[in-house]
Design a protein around this motif. Structure first.
Motif, PDB file in Angstrom:
ATOM      1  N   ILE A 209     -57.824 -36.921   7.994  1.00  0.00           N
ATOM      2  CA  ILE A 209     -59.276 -37.004   8.247  1.00  0.00           C
ATOM      3  C   ILE A 209     -59.619 -35.811   9.135  1.00  0.00           C
ATOM      4  O   ILE A 209     -59.109 -35.685  10.264  1.00  0.00           O
ATOM      5  CB  ILE A 209     -59.653 -38.313   8.939  1.00  0.00           C
ATOM      6  N   VAL A 210     -60.365 -34.904   8.560  1.00  0.00           N
ATOM      7  CA  VAL A 210     -60.686 -33.645   9.230  1.00  0.00           C
ATOM      8  C   VAL A 210     -62.031 -33.798   9.952  1.00  0.00           C
ATOM      9  O   VAL A 210     -62.949 -34.465   9.455  1.00  0.00           O
ATOM     10  CB  VAL A 210     -60.748 -32.487   8.196  1.00  0.00           C
ATOM     11  N   GLU A 211     -62.029 -33.124  11.127  1.00  0.00           N
ATOM     12  CA  GLU A 211     -63.275 -33.202  11.909  1.00  0.00           C
ATOM     13  C   GLU A 211     -64.458 -32.718  11.078  1.00  0.00           C
ATOM     14  O   GLU A 211     -64.372 -31.677  10.434  1.00  0.00           O
ATOM     15  CB  GLU A 211     -63.131 -32.351  13.187  1.00  0.00           C
ATOM     16  N   GLY A 212     -65.552 -33.491  11.149  1.00  0.00           N
ATOM     17  CA  GLY A 212     -66.765 -33.097  10.432  1.00  0.00           C
ATOM     18  C   GLY A 212     -66.792 -33.550   8.988  1.00  0.00           C
ATOM     19  O   GLY A 212     -67.771 -33.296   8.257  1.00  0.00           O
ATOM     20  N   ASN A 213     -65.754 -34.207   8.509  1.00  0.00           N
ATOM     21  CA  ASN A 213     -65.757 -34.664   7.107  1.00  0.00           C
ATOM     22  C   ASN A 213     -65.322 -36.129   7.073  1.00  0.00           C
ATOM     23  O   ASN A 213     -64.171 -36.448   7.358  1.00  0.00           O
ATOM     24  CB  ASN A 213     -64.805 -33.803   6.278  1.00  0.00           C
ATOM     25  N   PRO A 214     -66.233 -36.994   6.765  1.00  0.00           N
ATOM     26  CA  PRO A 214     -65.895 -38.415   6.811  1.00  0.00           C
ATOM     27  C   PRO A 214     -64.957 -38.861   5.691  1.00  0.00           C
ATOM     28  O   PRO A 214     -64.320 -39.905   5.784  1.00  0.00           O
ATOM     29  CB  PRO A 214     -67.268 -39.101   6.657  1.00  0.00           C
ATOM     30  N   ASN A 215     -64.870 -38.076   4.667  1.00  0.00           N
ATOM     31  CA  ASN A 215     -64.005 -38.476   3.531  1.00  0.00           C
ATOM     32  C   ASN A 215     -62.565 -37.994   3.752  1.00  0.00           C
ATOM     33  O   ASN A 215     -62.332 -36.793   3.957  1.00  0.00           O
ATOM     34  CB  ASN A 215     -64.525 -37.869   2.223  1.00  0.00           C
ATOM     35  N   PRO A 216     -61.612 -38.899   3.733  1.00  0.00           N
ATOM     36  CA  PRO A 216     -60.206 -38.477   3.884  1.00  0.00           C
ATOM     37  C   PRO A 216     -59.779 -37.528   2.762  1.00  0.00           C
ATOM     38  O   PRO A 216     -60.203 -37.688   1.619  1.00  0.00           O
ATOM     39  CB  PRO A 216     -59.423 -39.792   3.803  1.00  0.00           C
ATOM     40  N   LYS A 217     -58.959 -36.574   3.156  1.00  0.00           N
ATOM     41  CA  LYS A 217     -58.466 -35.604   2.145  1.00  0.00           C
ATOM     42  C   LYS A 217     -57.053 -36.019   1.722  1.00  0.00           C
ATOM     43  O   LYS A 217     -56.185 -36.239   2.579  1.00  0.00           O
ATOM     44  CB  LYS A 217     -58.445 -34.196   2.765  1.00  0.00           C
ATOM     45  N   PRO A 218     -56.847 -36.152   0.432  1.00  0.00           N
ATOM     46  CA  PRO A 218     -55.489 -36.579  -0.023  1.00  0.00           C
ATOM     47  C   PRO A 218     -54.430 -35.494   0.213  1.00  0.00           C
ATOM     48  O   PRO A 218     -54.662 -34.339  -0.068  1.00  0.00           O
ATOM     49  CB  PRO A 218     -55.692 -36.850  -1.511  1.00  0.00           C
ATOM     50  N   LEU A 219     -53.329 -35.948   0.761  1.00  0.00           N
ATOM     51  CA  LEU A 219     -52.187 -35.013   0.958  1.00  0.00           C
ATOM     52  C   LEU A 219     -50.994 -35.505   0.112  1.00  0.00           C
ATOM     53  O   LEU A 219     -51.192 -35.787  -1.051  1.00  0.00           O
ATOM     54  CB  LEU A 219     -51.831 -34.927   2.453  1.00  0.00           C
ATOM     55  N   ASN A 220     -49.866 -35.586   0.736  1.00  0.00           N
ATOM     56  CA  ASN A 220     -48.632 -35.859  -0.033  1.00  0.00           C
ATOM     57  C   ASN A 220     -48.501 -37.307  -0.486  1.00  0.00           C
ATOM     58  O   ASN A 220     -48.928 -38.221   0.205  1.00  0.00           O
ATOM     59  CB  ASN A 220     -47.408 -35.567   0.829  1.00  0.00           C
ATOM     60  N   VAL A 221     -47.865 -37.449  -1.657  1.00  0.00           N
ATOM     61  CA  VAL A 221     -47.314 -38.752  -2.039  1.00  0.00           C
ATOM     62  C   VAL A 221     -45.932 -38.803  -1.388  1.00  0.00           C
ATOM     63  O   VAL A 221     -45.107 -37.907  -1.578  1.00  0.00           O
ATOM     64  CB  VAL A 221     -47.206 -38.891  -3.566  1.00  0.00           C
ATOM     65  N   LEU A 222     -45.691 -39.813  -0.589  1.00  0.00           N
ATOM     66  CA  LEU A 222     -44.474 -39.835   0.233  1.00  0.00           C
ATOM     67  C   LEU A 222     -43.247 -40.293  -0.563  1.00  0.00           C
ATOM     68  O   LEU A 222     -43.330 -41.203  -1.388  1.00  0.00           O
ATOM     69  CB  LEU A 222     -44.674 -40.755   1.444  1.00  0.00           C
ATOM     70  N   LYS A 223     -42.184 -39.623  -0.235  1.00  0.00           N
ATOM     71  CA  LYS A 223     -40.914 -40.039  -0.842  1.00  0.00           C
ATOM     72  C   LYS A 223     -40.304 -41.127   0.024  1.00  0.00           C
ATOM     73  O   LYS A 223     -40.462 -41.113   1.241  1.00  0.00           O
ATOM     74  CB  LYS A 223     -39.958 -38.850  -0.929  1.00  0.00           C
ATOM     75  N   ASN A 224     -39.601 -42.006  -0.612  1.00  0.00           N
ATOM     76  CA  ASN A 224     -39.019 -43.122   0.130  1.00  0.00           C
ATOM     77  C   ASN A 224     -37.659 -42.719   0.714  1.00  0.00           C
ATOM     78  O   ASN A 224     -36.621 -43.216   0.334  1.00  0.00           O
ATOM     79  CB  ASN A 224     -38.880 -44.335  -0.786  1.00  0.00           C
ATOM     80  N   ASP A 225     -37.698 -41.769   1.633  1.00  0.00           N
ATOM     81  CA  ASP A 225     -36.458 -41.398   2.319  1.00  0.00           C
ATOM     82  C   ASP A 225     -36.777 -40.979   3.748  1.00  0.00           C
ATOM     83  O   ASP A 225     -37.921 -41.032   4.174  1.00  0.00           O
ATOM     84  CB  ASP A 225     -35.711 -40.283   1.566  1.00  0.00           C
ATOM     85  N   ASP A 226     -35.733 -40.568   4.449  1.00  0.00           N
ATOM     86  CA  ASP A 226     -35.918 -40.288   5.872  1.00  0.00           C
ATOM     87  C   ASP A 226     -36.156 -38.816   6.171  1.00  0.00           C
ATOM     88  O   ASP A 226     -36.225 -38.428   7.336  1.00  0.00           O
ATOM     89  CB  ASP A 226     -34.682 -40.742   6.652  1.00  0.00           C
ATOM     90  N   THR A 227     -36.214 -38.003   5.151  1.00  0.00           N
ATOM     91  CA  THR A 227     -36.360 -36.566   5.406  1.00  0.00           C
ATOM     92  C   THR A 227     -37.805 -36.205   5.721  1.00  0.00           C
ATOM     93  O   THR A 227     -38.739 -36.905   5.329  1.00  0.00           O
ATOM     94  CB  THR A 227     -35.926 -35.745   4.181  1.00  0.00           C
ATOM     95  N   LEU A 228     -37.902 -35.093   6.413  1.00  0.00           N
ATOM     96  CA  LEU A 228     -39.246 -34.573   6.670  1.00  0.00           C
ATOM     97  C   LEU A 228     -39.738 -33.819   5.442  1.00  0.00           C
ATOM     98  O   LEU A 228     -38.975 -33.112   4.809  1.00  0.00           O
ATOM     99  CB  LEU A 228     -39.217 -33.609   7.856  1.00  0.00           C
ATOM    100  N   ALA A 229     -40.972 -34.010   5.128  1.00  0.00           N
ATOM    101  CA  ALA A 229     -41.548 -33.299   3.988  1.00  0.00           C
ATOM    102  C   ALA A 229     -42.713 -32.444   4.482  1.00  0.00           C
ATOM    103  O   ALA A 229     -43.479 -32.866   5.363  1.00  0.00           O
ATOM    104  CB  ALA A 229     -42.032 -34.285   2.938  1.00  0.00           C
ATOM    105  N   ALA A 230     -42.775 -31.244   3.926  1.00  0.00           N
ATOM    106  CA  ALA A 230     -43.891 -30.371   4.307  1.00  0.00           C
ATOM    107  C   ALA A 230     -45.196 -30.982   3.790  1.00  0.00           C
ATOM    108  O   ALA A 230     -45.274 -31.407   2.638  1.00  0.00           O
ATOM    109  CB  ALA A 230     -43.683 -28.987   3.712  1.00  0.00           C
TER     110      ALA A 230
END
Lengths: 265, 192
Positions: A209-230
């Motif tokens: 949720i970016v300042e000044g924009n009430p609509n959430p912006k879609p980012l990553n679909v998360l993988k079901n693991d413990d690694t960090l994803a960019a």
């Protein structure tokens, strides 16, 4: 040649030792067929030679007879044909040299082939192993580089950690996700732990949720693991990160379906 | 007996080889061993000899010689051929000491072999050398002619004399009777 000269010539003795040339052999055999006295003389010579040989007898090993008898099996008959009209008393040195050489050659070639084949197999295996190790090294190198970048990212003073927590208390209070956002580079990494496993037809998706924009912006679909994803790039100042449950593959309309986790920056 | 063996041999009956081996195996092995000087190779040559006898038995013609002579020549020729191969050199290198040991042991256990070599040694050299060369070293008469410069005709005559000497020994004695062999030696020397 008259009979007496023939008997005194030594031809019979030579014949009995297999030392006649073809002409002499023919002469002897002609005389044998014509004169009883020649046959008797030959018999006496051969008997003497036999007795002489018997006096030199040396017992072969006990196992020898069994081996000889085994060799008579029809399966071990010679591949090389014998001469149909071979002489009764052999003049030729018919020791089976060819089979000896072929046998020895086969053993040598077989051994060489076996060795080279074996070496080739070993080398191939080694090459495969080395190739696998190289790939593993590359992977490890990439992983290390990635981890170094992530560590550098996390340790960067401009990076801020946002803990994204489950919204419904008592459901998954332990479930959290962390988003590491760097305001200078505008890059983020996300990692999640203990998030409940979803049905196979659903995925978690990260939103910002970016300042000044009430609509959430879609980012990553998360993988079901413990690694960090960019985290996918986004523009603007992040105020909060949210995680929703979406159909498999992520939101189909650009809007979160069911927001289950939220974390304010 | 010989007729029965011949019949079995020509019928390709293995029993023929079994009988021949029992009857002549040791004598043939002794001759082969003296030619090849390698026990291991001698064993191979002996096997080869009986295998050839079995394979070629159907061609054996009793009118042309005794069965043993036929076998002996197969064995001797096989042994001589074996000595002329590189294979032989390999065996000779690896087997000499063992063969020497066994040959001495075997001969020591076989009283029949005692003295026979001495009989040959006791002959006039020009006869003895023929027996040595032909029987123990595998020479052909042509090779003796080339090496020693003795005409083939002379070789044949001397060979006849040498064999006649052996015949006279065995005519008076059984092959293993050492005493009579020694008697022959005494008689032989007395004629010199």
């Amino acid at each position: 040649m008259d009979l007496q000269s023939f008997l005194q010539s030594g031809l019979l003795e030579s014949y009995s030792l297999g030392q006649c040339d073809p002409t002499e052999k023919a002469t002897v055999e002609l005389m044998l067929s014509q004169h009883e006295v020649v046959r008797t003389e030959l018999e006496n010579i051969e008997t003497a030679l036999e007795q002489f040989a018997q006096t030199q007898a040396v017992a072969p090993p006990e196992w020898m007879k069994g081996r000889v008898m085994d060799m008579l099996d029809p399966m071990s008959k010679p591949s090389l044909p014998t001469t149909p009209n071979a002489p009764n008393i052999p003049n030729g040195r018919d020791f089976n040299l060819l089979s000896l050489i072929l046998g020895a050659g086969a053993i040598v070639l077989g051994t060489m082939f076996f060795n080279s084949n074996n070496k080739a197999k070993i080398l191939k295996n080694e090459a495969e192993k080395a190739k696998t190790q190289l790939i593993d090294c590359e992977k490890q190198k990439n992983t290390n580089q990635s981890l170094q970048q992530q560590i550098a990212h996390i340790n960067d003073p401009a990076t801020q950690k946002t803990l994204v927590k489950w919204l419904e208390s008592g459901v998954n209070t332990e479930a959290t996700a962390s988003v590491y956002f760097n305001s200078k580079t505008q890059k983020a990494f996300v990692g999640q732990t203990q998030i409940p496993t979803l049905p196979t037809n659903q995925d978690y998706q990260l939103w910002v949720i970016v300042e000044g924009n009430p609509n959430p912006k879609p980012l990553n679909v998360l993988k079901n693991d413990d690694t960090l994803a960019a985290v996918n790039n986004f523009v603007g100042k992040a105020q909060a990160f949210a995680i929703s449950i979406e159909p498999k593959g992520g939101s189909i309309n650009g809007k979160p379906t069911t927001v289950v986790m939220l974390g304010k920056v | 007996m010989e007729e029965k063996i011949i019949q079995l041999l020509q019928n390709q009956d293995k029993e023929a080889v079994s009988i021949l081996y029992d009857k002549y195996g040791a004598a043939l092995f002794g001759v082969i061993l003296k030619v090849v000087h390698s026990r291991e190779l001698a064993e191979q040559v002996l096997q080869d000899t009986f295998l050839k006898a079995w394979r070629n038995g159907i061609q054996y013609d009793a009118q042309k010689g005794r069965l043993f002579t036929w076998l002996l020549n197969i064995a001797r020729n096989s042994a001589i051929d074996a000595t002329r191969t590189n294979y032989y050199k390999f065996y000779q290198k690896s087997d000499n000491l063992e063969t020497l040991y066994h040959a001495q042991s075997d001969n020591a256990l076989n009283p029949d072999t005692l003295g026979v070599r001495q009989i040959v040694q006791g002959m006039d050299e020009k006869y003895r050398i023929l027996i040595e060369k032909i029987y123990f070293e595998g020479y052909t008469q042509q090779e003796i002619e080339q090496e020693m410069g003795i005409p083939i005709g002379t070789i044949k005559t001397r060979l006849r004399f040498a064999i006649n000497e052996l015949r006279s020994v065995f005519a008076d004695t059984n092959a293993g009777n050492l005493g009579l062999i020694l008697l022959f030696l005494e008689n032989y020397y007395s004629r010199l």
